[in-house]
Design an enzyme around this catalytic site. Structure first.
Site, mmCIF file in Angstrom:
data_model
loop_
_atom_site.group_PDB
_atom_site.id
_atom_site.type_symbol
_atom_site.label_atom_id
_atom_site.label_comp_id
_atom_site.label_asym_id
_atom_site.label_seq_id
_atom_site.Cartn_x
_atom_site.Cartn_y
_atom_site.Cartn_z
ATOM 1 N N GLY A 22 -7.812 -4.722 -48.852
ATOM 2 C CA GLY A 22 -8.124 -4.642 -50.279
ATOM 3 C C GLY A 22 -7.290 -5.542 -51.171
ATOM 4 O O GLY A 22 -7.136 -5.260 -52.359
ATOM 5 N N SER A 23 -6.788 -6.672 -50.626
ATOM 6 C CA SER A 23 -6.013 -7.560 -51.503
ATOM 7 C C SER A 23 -6.920 -8.185 -52.564
ATOM 8 O O SER A 23 -6.478 -8.453 -53.692
ATOM 9 C CB SER A 23 -5.288 -8.637 -50.694
ATOM 10 N N ASN A 24 -8.184 -8.422 -52.229
ATOM 11 C CA ASN A 24 -9.114 -8.941 -53.241
ATOM 12 C C ASN A 24 -9.433 -7.884 -54.286
ATOM 13 O O ASN A 24 -9.553 -8.187 -55.475
ATOM 14 C CB ASN A 24 -10.379 -9.476 -52.574
ATOM 15 N N MET A 100 -17.160 -4.984 -44.201
ATOM 16 C CA MET A 100 -17.390 -5.534 -42.868
ATOM 17 C C MET A 100 -18.707 -5.091 -42.231
ATOM 18 O O MET A 100 -18.856 -5.171 -41.013
ATOM 19 C CB MET A 100 -16.208 -5.189 -41.957
ATOM 20 N N LEU A 103 -25.461 -5.387 -44.723
ATOM 21 C CA LEU A 103 -26.267 -4.407 -45.457
ATOM 22 C C LEU A 103 -27.754 -4.723 -45.316
ATOM 23 O O LEU A 103 -28.155 -5.888 -45.400
ATOM 24 C CB LEU A 103 -25.869 -4.422 -46.933
ATOM 25 N N ASN A 117 -20.903 -11.305 -52.669
ATOM 26 C CA ASN A 117 -20.074 -11.298 -51.459
ATOM 27 C C ASN A 117 -19.062 -12.433 -51.482
ATOM 28 O O ASN A 117 -19.290 -13.497 -52.051
ATOM 29 C CB ASN A 117 -20.962 -11.460 -50.210
ATOM 30 N N HIS A 119 -16.700 -14.833 -48.955
ATOM 31 C CA HIS A 119 -16.599 -15.289 -47.562
ATOM 32 C C HIS A 119 -15.497 -16.341 -47.464
ATOM 33 O O HIS A 119 -15.478 -17.287 -48.268
ATOM 34 C CB HIS A 119 -17.943 -15.881 -47.125
ATOM 35 N N ASP A 160 -23.223 -13.719 -44.623
ATOM 36 C CA ASP A 160 -22.496 -14.743 -45.380
ATOM 37 C C ASP A 160 -23.411 -15.892 -45.792
ATOM 38 O O ASP A 160 -23.097 -17.071 -45.617
ATOM 39 C CB ASP A 160 -21.292 -15.249 -44.558
ATOM 40 N N GLU A 189 -9.072 -17.146 -52.572
ATOM 41 C CA GLU A 189 -10.065 -16.071 -52.724
ATOM 42 C C GLU A 189 -9.785 -15.245 -53.973
ATOM 43 O O GLU A 189 -10.697 -14.957 -54.762
ATOM 44 C CB GLU A 189 -10.015 -15.122 -51.519
HETATM 45 C C1 GRF Z 1 -11.198 -11.615 -47.000
HETATM 46 O O1 GRF Z 1 -10.724 -12.777 -46.376
HETATM 47 C C2 GRF Z 1 -12.692 -11.665 -47.190
HETATM 48 O O2 GRF Z 1 -13.154 -12.931 -47.498
HETATM 49 C C3 GRF Z 1 -13.165 -11.256 -45.815
HETATM 50 O O3 GRF Z 1 -12.292 -10.197 -45.448
HETATM 51 C C4 GRF Z 1 -11.038 -10.416 -46.077
HETATM 52 C C5 GRF Z 1 -10.685 -9.161 -46.821
HETATM 53 O O4 GRF Z 1 -9.369 -9.193 -47.325
HETATM 54 N N1 GRF Z 1 -14.563 -10.908 -45.825
HETATM 55 P P1 GRF Z 1 -8.867 -8.042 -48.280
HETATM 56 O O5 GRF Z 1 -9.272 -6.706 -47.670
HETATM 57 O O6 GRF Z 1 -9.472 -8.235 -49.634
HETATM 58 O O7 GRF Z 1 -7.377 -8.188 -48.318
#
Ligand code: GRF
Length: 207
Positions: A22-24, A100, A103, A117, A119, A160, A189
């Site tokens: 969940g860093s994003n 992951m 869908l 999404n 990628h 993707d 990202e």
């Molecule tokens: C990211 O690199 C995203 O592009 C890929 O999975 C990773 C998830 O990273 N689909 P995080 O969970 O947001 O840290």
């Protein structure tokens, strides 16, 4: 008497689907908190009970929901149940941030042009899991010197692939370890996801 303002909505509503770290998601939470992203993260939903993304959501006071797949449940049935949960939060956009699962239309049909999404590769490249690791191996083999990040809409069941909203190349240095490359990709990202959603949310809810 002031005019009723119940229809005025200052922020777009984001539901984030995440399976892991969940860093994003954290980048989105931080951008909302700093005021740079005109949105509210209204829910975080995970297919994994132990996803750290759920912990991050809880810490930020965001509803965190685990929707696990039942034994024997078909993908379309799971996706319909997932859609029901997500739709309950009334999102303007559904953000797949490290989600992951592929869908099906049982989910996507509920949110036309609303599923975004992320990628960790450029459009048309390295679809599927472990894209950063595969890019790094290709670089070691002398087959590439860069990779990238893309953000796209998910109109139909695909891996993707879909209309590209934004993409940015990321260099691979000769002395990169997998860890140093992954860190560089993740930094891009986080930035690209926030700027792309900022544009989408401003269109959705003009300031
Ligand atoms: C990211 O690199 C995203 O592009 C890929 O999975 C990773 C998830 O990273 N689909 P995080 O969970 O947001 O840290």
């Amino acid at each position: 008497m002031p005019a009723p303002d119940a229809t005025i909505r200052p922020s777009a509503r984001l539901a984030v689907l995440a399976s892991g770290n969940g860093s994003n998601l954290q980048a989105l939470i931080d951008a909302v908190a700093s005021g740079s992203l005109p949105a509210d993260v209204v829910a975080v939903v995970s297919d994994r009970a132990d996803a750290f993304a759920l912990t991050r959501a809880g810490r930020a006071g965001i509803p965190a929901v685990h929707v696990g797949r039942h034994a024997g449940e078909t993908r379309p049935d799971y996706d319909a149940r997932l859609a029901d949960v997500v739709a309950g939060f009334g999102p303007d956009f559904v953000v797949l941030a490290g989600w992951m699962r592929v869908l099906t239309m049982s989910f996507l049909g509920w949110f036309p042009n609303r599923v975004v999404n992320l990628h960790p590769a450029l459009p048309g490249e390295l679809a599927g899991t472990n894209a950063i690791e595969r890019a790094w191996h290709e670089a070691l083999a002398g087959e590439r010197t860069s990779t990238g990040v893309m953000i796209h809409l998910v109109p139909s069941e695909s891996i993707d692939d879909g209309p590209v909203l934004a993409s940015r190349p990321v260099p691979i240095h000769p002395d990169d370890t997998l860890e140093s490359l992954a860190a560089r990709v993740h930094r891009v990202e986080h930035e690209l996801l926030v700027t792309t959603l900022t544009t989408l949310c401003r269109q959705e809810v003009p300031q």
